[in-house]
Design a protein around this motif. Structure first.
Motif, mmCIF file in Angstrom:
data_model
loop_
_atom_site.group_PDB
_atom_site.id
_atom_site.type_symbol
_atom_site.label_atom_id
_atom_site.label_comp_id
_atom_site.label_asym_id
_atom_site.label_seq_id
_atom_site.Cartn_x
_atom_site.Cartn_y
_atom_site.Cartn_z
ATOM 1 N N THR A 168 0.805 -1.225 0.000
ATOM 2 C CA THR A 168 0.000 0.000 0.000
ATOM 3 C C THR A 168 0.838 1.275 0.000
ATOM 4 O O THR A 168 0.281 2.367 -0.136
ATOM 5 C CB THR A 168 -0.947 0.026 1.214
ATOM 6 N N GLU A 169 2.144 1.137 0.144
ATOM 7 C CA GLU A 169 2.989 2.328 0.137
ATOM 8 C C GLU A 169 4.006 2.339 -1.002
ATOM 9 O O GLU A 169 4.316 3.405 -1.538
ATOM 10 C CB GLU A 169 3.733 2.459 1.477
ATOM 11 N N GLN A 170 4.516 1.160 -1.383
ATOM 12 C CA GLN A 170 5.627 1.136 -2.330
ATOM 13 C C GLN A 170 5.351 0.362 -3.610
ATOM 14 O O GLN A 170 6.209 0.320 -4.498
ATOM 15 C CB GLN A 170 6.860 0.518 -1.654
ATOM 16 N N PHE A 171 4.195 -0.268 -3.726
ATOM 17 C CA PHE A 171 3.932 -1.149 -4.864
ATOM 18 C C PHE A 171 4.137 -0.421 -6.196
ATOM 19 O O PHE A 171 3.664 0.696 -6.385
ATOM 20 C CB PHE A 171 2.503 -1.689 -4.799
ATOM 21 N N GLY A 172 4.822 -1.078 -7.098
ATOM 22 C CA GLY A 172 5.067 -0.517 -8.420
ATOM 23 C C GLY A 172 6.277 0.380 -8.506
ATOM 24 O O GLY A 172 6.747 0.706 -9.602
ATOM 25 N N LEU A 213 1.906 10.951 -3.467
ATOM 26 C CA LEU A 213 0.621 11.008 -2.771
ATOM 27 C C LEU A 213 0.782 10.765 -1.278
ATOM 28 O O LEU A 213 1.550 9.895 -0.870
ATOM 29 C CB LEU A 213 -0.332 9.950 -3.334
ATOM 30 N N LYS A 214 0.050 11.525 -0.483
ATOM 31 C CA LYS A 214 -0.062 11.199 0.933
ATOM 32 C C LYS A 214 -1.157 10.147 1.101
ATOM 33 O O LYS A 214 -2.184 10.189 0.413
ATOM 34 C CB LYS A 214 -0.432 12.435 1.756
ATOM 35 N N ARG A 268 3.996 9.091 2.544
ATOM 36 C CA ARG A 268 3.875 9.230 1.096
ATOM 37 C C ARG A 268 3.832 7.846 0.450
ATOM 38 O O ARG A 268 4.551 6.932 0.862
ATOM 39 C CB ARG A 268 5.059 10.023 0.545
ATOM 40 N N VAL A 269 2.996 7.710 -0.580
ATOM 41 C CA VAL A 269 2.834 6.418 -1.244
ATOM 42 C C VAL A 269 2.946 6.600 -2.752
ATOM 43 O O VAL A 269 2.761 7.701 -3.286
ATOM 44 C CB VAL A 269 1.472 5.779 -0.897
ATOM 45 N N THR A 270 3.241 5.503 -3.430
ATOM 46 C CA THR A 270 3.293 5.516 -4.893
ATOM 47 C C THR A 270 1.874 5.412 -5.454
ATOM 48 O O THR A 270 0.924 5.090 -4.739
ATOM 49 C CB THR A 270 4.117 4.331 -5.406
ATOM 50 N N TRP A 271 1.750 5.644 -6.763
ATOM 51 C CA TRP A 271 0.444 5.461 -7.402
ATOM 52 C C TRP A 271 0.012 3.996 -7.309
ATOM 53 O O TRP A 271 -1.165 3.696 -7.114
ATOM 54 C CB TRP A 271 0.501 5.912 -8.859
ATOM 55 N N GLY A 272 0.977 3.098 -7.434
ATOM 56 C CA GLY A 272 0.659 1.679 -7.274
ATOM 57 C C GLY A 272 0.208 1.363 -5.866
ATOM 58 O O GLY A 272 -0.691 0.542 -5.655
ATOM 59 N N GLY A 273 0.829 2.017 -4.889
ATOM 60 C CA GLY A 273 0.418 1.825 -3.505
ATOM 61 C C GLY A 273 -0.996 2.312 -3.264
ATOM 62 O O GLY A 273 -1.772 1.679 -2.538
#
Length: 249
Positions: free
Chosen positions: A21-25, A31-32, A91-96
């Motif tokens: 949910t934070e780093q996938f992809g 994004l927060k 902060r997370v990725t779009w995948g996350g």
């Protein structure tokens, strides 16, 4: 009672979900997590309205459900703007963000659909029970998060009073009550699958939290007089106090 060690499976599930949910992809984290969750909360009201229009279900019970599930998101937003949990600043990725919906929050949108398509409307008694549970759940969640935010802001350490006196997770207790109300109203086996799935992940987080807070010197005493989830001593404490007074006399 010594330090609590989080069970290995719970720790691995927690770490895996955290990664997904934070780093996938991979890539930049623009994004927060708060933005991801808050969009879900704000959009739910309009999604349920859209479902009502699509199904042409504007019954009294449908409006009651909208007032519960739809407005819950805005109760959350008030809480978030006033005293946001620090973990939602991550902060997370779009995948996350996508995985947050696929693994966690997206499933909650099944509740209104299954409620609005149920064969028979809920009874007045069921509506009363659901509204009561939902109201109690929101109170527990918001009051606990408020105490957590301001107490930790001005005094770090283990929280053992107030909302945390009898349960170590009053906020999770409140959230579980909220989704229990939706599951009761929907009255479909699939909603119970989602409810158990969500409650199980809440429980994983509780186990991890116990492993973290057990480092405090007050842990042993606190763990002995509190529960992990259900604040059962709210009921038993008055009787225990009465028995103690009788013994002293």
């Amino acid at each position: 009672m010594g330090a609590y060690k989080t069970p290995g499976p719970a720790r691995r599930i927690y770490d895996l979900v955290g990664y997904l949910t934070e780093q996938f992809g991979g890539g930049s984290r623009h994004l927060k997590m708060a933005w991801v969750i808050n969009f879900h909360k704000a959009f739910t009201l309009f999604l349920i309205l859209g479902m009502m229009a699509w199904l042409e279900n504007f019954s009294t019970s449908a409006w009651v459900y909208l007032g519960l599930h739809g407005i819950y998101g805005y109760c959350w937003l008030v809480k978030d703007f006033g005293f946001r949990d620090g973990s939602f600043e991550n902060r997370v990725t779009w995948g996350g963000a996508l995985m947050t919906y696929l693994l966690l929050v997206g499933w909650y949108w099944l509740f209104p659909w299954l409620f609005l398509t149920r064969a028979t409307p809920p009874s007045n008694e069921l509506l009363f029970v659901a509204v009561a549970i939902h109201s109690w759940g929101i109170t527990w969640m918001i009051a606990a998060d408020c105490q957590k935010y301001f107490q930790l802001k001005y005094r770090k350490g283990l929280m053992t009073t107030g909302m945390f006196r009898y349960t170590r997770n009053p906020n999770f207790f409140g959230e579980i009550l909220i989704y229990l109300a939706y599951a009761l109203l929907a009255g479909h086996w699939l909603t119970w699958v989602v409810f158990i799935y969500a409650a199980s992940y809440f429980y994983v987080r509780m186990l991890v939290k116990d492993g973290s807070i057990s480092r405090y010197p007050e842990w042993a005493d606190y763990a002995a007089r509190s529960s992990r989830l259900l604040p059962w001593r709210l009921i038993t404490a008055p009787f225990e106090a009465h028995t103690l007074r009788e013994n002293e006399s």
